[in-house]
Design a protein around this motif. Structure first.
Motif, short mmCIF file in Angstrom:
data_model
loop_
_atom_site.label_atom_id
_atom_site.label_comp_id
_atom_site.label_asym_id
_atom_site.label_seq_id
_atom_site.Cartn_x
_atom_site.Cartn_y
_atom_site.Cartn_z
N PRO A 180 -2.48 10.78 -14.65
CA PRO A 180 -2.56 9.83 -15.77
C PRO A 180 -1.38 8.88 -15.85
CG PRO A 180 -3.32 11.98 -16.49
CD PRO A 180 -2.75 12.17 -15.11
N HIS A 181 -0.18 9.34 -15.48
CA HIS A 181 0.97 8.43 -15.52
C HIS A 181 0.85 7.34 -14.46
CE1 HIS A 181 3.46 11.29 -18.04
NE2 HIS A 181 3.69 10.11 -18.58
N ILE A 182 0.30 7.70 -13.28
CA ILE A 182 0.08 6.68 -12.25
C ILE A 182 -1.01 5.72 -12.70
CG2 ILE A 182 -0.51 6.28 -9.83
CD1 ILE A 182 0.55 9.07 -9.19
N ARG A 183 -2.05 6.25 -13.32
CA ARG A 183 -3.12 5.38 -13.85
C ARG A 183 -2.55 4.44 -14.91
NH1 ARG A 183 -6.84 10.67 -14.40
NH2 ARG A 183 -7.54 10.81 -12.22
N THR A 192 0.86 -1.18 0.00
CA THR A 192 0.00 0.00 0.00
C THR A 192 0.90 1.23 0.00
OG1 THR A 192 -1.81 -1.09 1.17
CG2 THR A 192 -1.74 1.30 1.27
N VAL A 193 0.66 2.14 -0.94
CA VAL A 193 1.44 3.37 -1.05
C VAL A 193 0.53 4.56 -0.75
CG1 VAL A 193 2.85 4.83 -2.53
CG2 VAL A 193 2.95 2.35 -2.80
N GLU A 194 0.93 5.38 0.20
CA GLU A 194 0.18 6.58 0.56
C GLU A 194 0.99 7.81 0.19
OE1 GLU A 194 -1.84 8.64 4.52
OE2 GLU A 194 -0.10 7.31 4.74
N HIS A 195 0.34 8.72 -0.53
CA HIS A 195 0.96 10.01 -0.88
C HIS A 195 0.64 11.01 0.20
CE1 HIS A 195 2.13 13.63 -2.85
NE2 HIS A 195 0.91 13.99 -3.22
N ASP A 240 -7.33 4.62 -4.66
CA ASP A 240 -8.30 5.52 -4.06
C ASP A 240 -7.69 6.91 -4.19
OD1 ASP A 240 -9.89 7.13 -2.47
OD2 ASP A 240 -10.15 5.63 -0.88
N GLU A 241 -7.97 7.56 -5.31
CA GLU A 241 -7.31 8.82 -5.60
C GLU A 241 -7.77 9.94 -4.67
OE1 GLU A 241 -7.76 9.61 -9.76
OE2 GLU A 241 -6.44 7.96 -10.36
N THR A 242 -8.98 9.83 -4.13
CA THR A 242 -9.44 10.82 -3.17
C THR A 242 -8.61 10.77 -1.90
OG1 THR A 242 -11.69 10.67 -4.04
CG2 THR A 242 -11.42 11.66 -1.86
N ALA A 243 -8.35 9.55 -1.42
CA ALA A 243 -7.52 9.37 -0.22
C ALA A 243 -6.04 9.39 -0.56
CB ALA A 243 -7.88 8.05 0.47
N ARG A 244 -5.72 9.35 -1.85
CA ARG A 244 -4.34 9.33 -2.35
C ARG A 244 -3.59 8.11 -1.82
NH1 ARG A 244 -2.36 15.36 -1.22
NH2 ARG A 244 -2.83 14.64 0.88
N VAL A 245 -4.26 6.95 -2.00
CA VAL A 245 -3.70 5.67 -1.58
C VAL A 245 -3.84 4.68 -2.72
CG1 VAL A 245 -3.98 3.71 0.00
CG2 VAL A 245 -4.21 6.04 0.87
N TRP A 246 -2.76 3.93 -2.97
CA TRP A 246 -2.74 2.91 -4.01
C TRP A 246 -2.37 1.57 -3.38
CZ3 TRP A 246 -1.44 7.87 -4.45
CH2 TRP A 246 -1.97 8.60 -5.51
N THR A 247 -3.02 0.50 -3.81
CA THR A 247 -2.78 -0.82 -3.25
C THR A 247 -2.48 -1.82 -4.36
OG1 THR A 247 -4.27 -0.37 -1.39
CG2 THR A 247 -3.75 -2.67 -1.83
N VAL A 248 -1.47 -2.64 -4.13
CA VAL A 248 -1.12 -3.72 -5.05
C VAL A 248 -1.09 -5.01 -4.25
CG1 VAL A 248 0.52 -4.56 -6.77
CG2 VAL A 248 0.34 -2.10 -6.32
#
Length: 466
Positions: free
Chosen positions: A231-234, A219-222, A250-258
């Protein structure tokens, strides 16, 4: 460790357009997609053939970096844009090696993540200009995953060494061993990384590309302010999923999960044209008037350059997408009248800012391009460079906190000059675009364009029918 620049001070006389353009320009493969596919292919377990791969300095540097880590990149002898990538047979990357990044952001920010799975420390260096490009957020992320970072100069910048957890003398660090466990078996809590990626979307992308291999995923949190170039992250999320991964945002929370998944690209992957590299050529239609077409334009794309046609339309161009013999074109036609854009947020596609700025120098009203403060950390400080070069030819521009403002002056007030490229491919193409309408423009080191357009000079001459 010392960096070495591969630039030179030769001058190139930018040709002036003598009339409206009528050209079709074929654009090489996307740099962003090419280097992401190379990384994902290296993270797989079977060979992958990439078709239409961009062959430029950035992709050569990426293939060189992968080769140092034990990944084979075999070029088809009959077609040099077809490359077969074969990962190490045991899935473990080679350590005790040197990786040279040049000035390529995708190399210096994506490859350190692979070092997390190496069998020993990996040393990173690059061009002298690369020493000014920020690196700390992605390296902080790797430290949070158990790696040790040793800086050999200024903290947060090249050169540095990444020592993976498995090679740490104290034996401390996250378990990042290679696993083939299918999802749902031996499931673990995802590792969590918190970084400030305000300076570049590549910091987040570099971590997302490796998240699938971590035993519990990632999980990456900005933690910073605005996220540049979503768009590059997408694109990265879509590419990870295209390789069998399970990435979500979750771009609103600025969190990405892999989630933890074995990655494997299809056996054959075709690379789209680089739509951002189409910007100088399609933008030229507005500066000189006439029609310019780019073939193989995708119907849907994750590339930020896919927004370009809409931007050019807002400036007054007529944009259509004709199909001929099964090939879809982006066709831009202009009578040479260019509309200013007022306050224009370019957060989503900052990489095309230099090309749009070149067009807007000749507009009928001012423009404030905002949302691009992160361009100060690119190959050069692009905001400062754009303002300097616009003023050098007699134009009017100012640097803003988060962008630049351009106030057009009459074309007759502009004059030729020796324009700097700053070892930055997009500044070189910016100067070439200015030269379409301003006689006497000479560009320093136009060959820096080989970063993404190895044959730019001949392509530009073809645009002008030379």
């Amino acid at each position: 460790m010392g960096g070495m620049s591969e630039t030179n001070d030769t001058l190139w006389a930018a040709p002036k357009a003598n009339g409206p353009l009528h050209a079709t320009v074929t654009i090489p493969g996307s740099k962003s997609l090419s280097n992401r596919y190379l990384i994902l292919a290296a993270l797989g377990s079977r060979p992958v053939t990439l078709v239409g791969l961009l062959r430029s300095r950035d992709t050569e540097l990426m293939m060189g970096a992968l080769a140092a880590l034990g990944v084979a990149c075999d070029v088809d002898p009959e077609c040099d844009t077809t490359v077969t990538v074969t990962p190490p047979s045991d899935g473990r990357f080679h350590g005790n090696v040197d990786v040279y990044c040049g000035l390529a952001g995708t190399v210096m920010r994506f490859v350190p993540g692979l070092a997390l799975f190496a069998d020993d420390a990996v040393r990173f260096d690059g061009d002298e200009q690369a020493y000014a490009r920020p690196m700390k957020p992605v390296l902080d992320g790797l430290e949070q995953l158990g790696a040790t970072i040793e800086y050999h100069g200024r903290e947060g910048y090249l050169p540095f060494t990444v020592t993976p957890p498995a090679a740490r003398a104290d034996g401390v660090g996250a378990d990042v061993s290679v696993e083939d466990t299918e999802d749902g078996m031996g499931e673990r809590t995802p590792a969590k990384v918190s970084i400030d990626s305000s300076g570049s979307s590549q910091f987040i992308s570099g971590l997302l590309l490796i998240g699938s291999r971590l035993p519990g995923g990632l999980t990456v949190e900005h933690t910073g302010g605005k996220t540049p170039s979503l768009p590059h992250i997408r694109m990265t999320v879509a590419d990870v999923n295209g390789a069998g991964g399970a990435a979500s945002a979750d771009e609103t929370a600025r969190v990405w999960t892999v989630r933890h998944r074995p990655l494997q690209l299809p056996e054959r992957v075709v690379v789209e044209p680089d739509l951002s590299n189409a910007a100088p050529f399609l933008g030229a239609a507005l500066i000189a008037g006439g029609t310019v077409r780019v073939p193989h334009w995708p119907i849907e794309t994750t590339q930020p350059g896919g927004l370009l046609p809409g931007y050019l339309e807002r400036m007054g161009a007529a944009v259509t997408f004709p199909e001929e013999d099964g090939v879809r074109y982006c066709q831009v036609t202009s009578d040479g009248v260019i509309h200013g854009l007022g306050d224009f947020d370019l957060t989503a596609a900052g990489e095309i800012a230099p090309s749009l700025a070149a067009v807007l120098v000749f507009a009928d009203a001012p423009t404030r391009i905002i949302g691009i403060g992160h361009l100060r950390g690119h190959e050069t400080n692009r905001l400062e460079a754009l303002v300097t070069e616009i003023r050098r030819i007699g134009g009017d521009a100012e640097e803003l906190e988060d962008g630049i403002s351009i106030t057009p002056v009459p074309r007759g007030s502009l004059h030729g000059a020796v324009m700097e490229s700053y070892a930055d491919h997009r500044m070189a193409t910016f100067a070439a675009m200015i030269g379409l309408a301003v006689p006497g423009v000479n560009v320093v080191d136009v060959e820096t364009t080989r970063k993404t357009l190895p044959d730019f000079v001949n392509m530009w001459r073809g645009l002008l029918g030379e």
